[in-house]
Motif scaffolding. Structure first.
Motif, PDB file in Angstrom:
ATOM      1  N   GLN A  97       0.866  -1.181   0.000  1.00 30.82           N
ATOM      2  CA  GLN A  97       0.000   0.000   0.000  1.00 30.82           C
ATOM      3  C   GLN A  97       0.899   1.227   0.000  1.00 30.82           C
ATOM      4  O   GLN A  97       1.731   1.401   0.880  1.00 30.82           O
ATOM      5  N   ALA A  98       0.756   2.064  -1.000  1.00 35.39           N
ATOM      6  CA  ALA A  98       1.637   3.230  -1.135  1.00 35.39           C
ATOM      7  C   ALA A  98       1.501   4.141   0.075  1.00 35.39           C
ATOM      8  O   ALA A  98       0.387   4.554   0.424  1.00 35.39           O
ATOM      9  N   PRO A  99       2.602   4.486   0.757  1.00 40.04           N
ATOM     10  CA  PRO A  99       2.516   5.370   1.928  1.00 40.04           C
ATOM     11  C   PRO A  99       2.218   6.815   1.563  1.00 40.04           C
ATOM     12  O   PRO A  99       1.739   7.579   2.396  1.00 40.04           O
ATOM     13  N   ALA A 100       2.520   7.191   0.317  1.00 43.75           N
ATOM     14  CA  ALA A 100       2.252   8.560  -0.123  1.00 43.75           C
ATOM     15  C   ALA A 100       2.160   8.558  -1.645  1.00 43.75           C
ATOM     16  O   ALA A 100       2.640   7.634  -2.313  1.00 43.75           O
ATOM     17  N   SER A 101       1.563   9.582  -2.183  1.00 40.48           N
ATOM     18  CA  SER A 101       1.469   9.689  -3.640  1.00 40.48           C
ATOM     19  C   SER A 101       2.866   9.919  -4.214  1.00 40.48           C
ATOM     20  O   SER A 101       3.548  10.886  -3.848  1.00 40.48           O
ATOM     21  N   ASP A 102       3.280   9.036  -5.105  1.00 43.91           N
ATOM     22  CA  ASP A 102       4.644   9.133  -5.640  1.00 43.91           C
ATOM     23  C   ASP A 102       4.776   8.160  -6.803  1.00 43.91           C
ATOM     24  O   ASP A 102       3.844   7.413  -7.134  1.00 43.91           O
ATOM     25  N   LEU A 103       5.965   8.169  -7.411  1.00 48.50           N
ATOM     26  CA  LEU A 103       6.274   7.226  -8.474  1.00 48.50           C
ATOM     27  C   LEU A 103       6.954   6.014  -7.861  1.00 48.50           C
ATOM     28  O   LEU A 103       7.960   6.140  -7.165  1.00 48.50           O
ATOM     29  N   TYR A 104       6.418   4.830  -8.141  1.00 52.59           N
ATOM     30  CA  TYR A 104       6.940   3.591  -7.584  1.00 52.59           C
ATOM     31  C   TYR A 104       7.370   2.658  -8.726  1.00 52.59           C
ATOM     32  O   TYR A 104       6.994   2.864  -9.887  1.00 52.59           O
ATOM     33  N   ALA A 105       8.165   1.656  -8.351  1.00 54.04           N
ATOM     34  CA  ALA A 105       8.594   0.644  -9.323  1.00 54.04           C
ATOM     35  C   ALA A 105       8.249  -0.731  -8.773  1.00 54.04           C
ATOM     36  O   ALA A 105       8.435  -0.998  -7.580  1.00 54.04           O
ATOM     37  N   CYS A 106       7.752  -1.587  -9.631  1.00 54.53           N
ATOM     38  CA  CYS A 106       7.424  -2.953  -9.226  1.00 54.53           C
ATOM     39  C   CYS A 106       8.684  -3.655  -8.736  1.00 54.53           C
ATOM     40  O   CYS A 106       9.713  -3.642  -9.416  1.00 54.53           O
ATOM     41  N   SER A 107       8.617  -4.258  -7.573  1.00 50.89           N
ATOM     42  CA  SER A 107       9.800  -4.893  -6.992  1.00 50.89           C
ATOM     43  C   SER A 107      10.168  -6.196  -7.708  1.00 50.89           C
ATOM     44  O   SER A 107      11.235  -6.749  -7.460  1.00 50.89           O
ATOM     45  N   HIS A 108       9.295  -6.666  -8.600  1.00 49.69           N
ATOM     46  CA  HIS A 108       9.580  -7.911  -9.323  1.00 49.69           C
ATOM     47  C   HIS A 108      10.142  -7.654 -10.717  1.00 49.69           C
ATOM     48  O   HIS A 108      11.116  -8.289 -11.117  1.00 49.69           O
ATOM     49  N   CYS A 109       9.560  -6.724 -11.456  1.00 47.01           N
ATOM     50  CA  CYS A 109       9.998  -6.513 -12.842  1.00 47.01           C
ATOM     51  C   CYS A 109      10.545  -5.121 -13.102  1.00 47.01           C
ATOM     52  O   CYS A 109      11.119  -4.871 -14.169  1.00 47.01           O
ATOM     53  N   GLY A 110      10.355  -4.175 -12.154  1.00 47.58           N
ATOM     54  CA  GLY A 110      10.894  -2.828 -12.322  1.00 47.58           C
ATOM     55  C   GLY A 110       9.972  -1.856 -13.018  1.00 47.58           C
ATOM     56  O   GLY A 110      10.362  -0.706 -13.261  1.00 47.58           O
ATOM     57  N   PHE A 111       8.746  -2.269 -13.350  1.00 45.07           N
ATOM     58  CA  PHE A 111       7.829  -1.390 -14.079  1.00 45.07           C
ATOM     59  C   PHE A 111       7.464  -0.175 -13.233  1.00 45.07           C
ATOM     60  O   PHE A 111       7.002  -0.326 -12.094  1.00 45.07           O
ATOM     61  N   PRO A 112       7.640   1.063 -13.750  1.00 46.22           N
ATOM     62  CA  PRO A 112       7.313   2.267 -12.967  1.00 46.22           C
ATOM     63  C   PRO A 112       5.828   2.600 -13.059  1.00 46.22           C
ATOM     64  O   PRO A 112       5.204   2.441 -14.116  1.00 46.22           O
ATOM     65  N   GLN A 113       5.262   3.070 -11.941  1.00 51.87           N
ATOM     66  CA  GLN A 113       3.832   3.370 -11.903  1.00 51.87           C
ATOM     67  C   GLN A 113       3.578   4.433 -10.831  1.00 51.87           C
ATOM     68  O   GLN A 113       4.093   4.337  -9.722  1.00 51.87           O
ATOM     69  N   VAL A 114       2.784   5.423 -11.177  1.00 45.36           N
ATOM     70  CA  VAL A 114       2.385   6.425 -10.189  1.00 45.36           C
ATOM     71  C   VAL A 114       1.271   5.827  -9.334  1.00 45.36           C
ATOM     72  O   VAL A 114       0.264   5.326  -9.859  1.00 45.36           O
TER      73      VAL A 114
END
Length: 230
Positions: free
Chosen positions: A186-203
């Motif tokens: 669960q995202a702690p704050a609004s931000d850009l994240y990356a999938c820890s498995h494949c690296g795909f970036p997602q807001v």
């Protein structure tokens, strides 16, 4: 049997001069393995393919026996050395004549990273340990996958990396150790994240949960955007 019998523990029934013979046998074993590496043209274990590593382990096992066992003569070890060297030369000849045979024996280079993302079929097929691979990347100055244009796992286990220029670096998954790379469902704050498995970036918005649209995994890390420092 007497416990803690130091004569038995240290030398047993062998005469003291047998220690000198063991030293001579150990030097012979070292020379045999060293000679194989020199004759085969290899400079170190990092350059060895799987086939060559099996050859070295087989020779090392025979050399280890001759180092410690008084009833193992030296000439059979020379026969082992000559046989393995002949097998090595013959196999190399076959590989030069038949690229298909060479690929079957030693494998092919595998693309692991492309444009800052893991190649999913490579991860699933080769069962690559993320921790070991991240360590390899860190040792080559990589902080996150977005810095890497192309990453190739070579047949000898080395990783070849080709980097984006600083203006082409993409948001990517951090390769730092876990204490510097917390994961979230669960995202702690609004931000850009990356999938820890494949690296795909997602807001992701604050408190949002989401499956990765590329691989389906649910864990995310904050994406990094720093350019690579040379």
């Amino acid at each position: 049997m007497t416990p803690f019998d130091w004569q038995r523990i240290l030398l047993d029934d062998f005469p003291l001069l047998f220690i000198a013979e063991v030293s001579m046998r150990a030097l012979f074993a070292f020379a045999a393995v060293f000679a194989f590496l020199k004759i085969s043209g290899r400079r170190g274990i990092r350059q060895l393919s799987v086939f060559e590593l099996v050859i070295i382990l087989t020779l090392g096992s025979a050399a280890g026996d001759v180092s410690f066992y008084e009833d193992v003569p030296l000439l059979p070890i020379i026969a082992v050395f000559v046989t393995l060297l002949g097998l090595y030369r013959f196999t190399v000849l076959l590989m030069t004549r038949s690229p298909r045979f060479g690929s079957w024996l030693e494998g092919k280079p595998v693309t692991i990273i492309r444009d800052g993302l893991y190649e999913l079929h490579s991860l699933n097929r080769h069962d690559i340990s993320a921790d070991e691979f991240f360590m390899e990347l860190r040792q080559q100055g990589v902080e996150h996958l977005g810095q890497v244009r192309l990453g190739i796992l070579e047949t000898d286990g080395d990783v070849s990396l080709f980097f984006h220029t600083p203006d082409q670096v993409r948001p990517g998954l951090s390769v730092l150790p876990p204490e510097h790379r917390p994961e979230f469902r669960q995202a702690p704050a609004s931000d850009l994240y990356a999938c820890s498995h494949c690296g795909f970036p997602q807001v992701l918005e604050s408190q949002q949960e989401m499956n990765c649209p590329r691989c389906g995994h649910r864990c995310w890390c904050k994406a990094l955007t720093h350019p690579r420092l040379h």
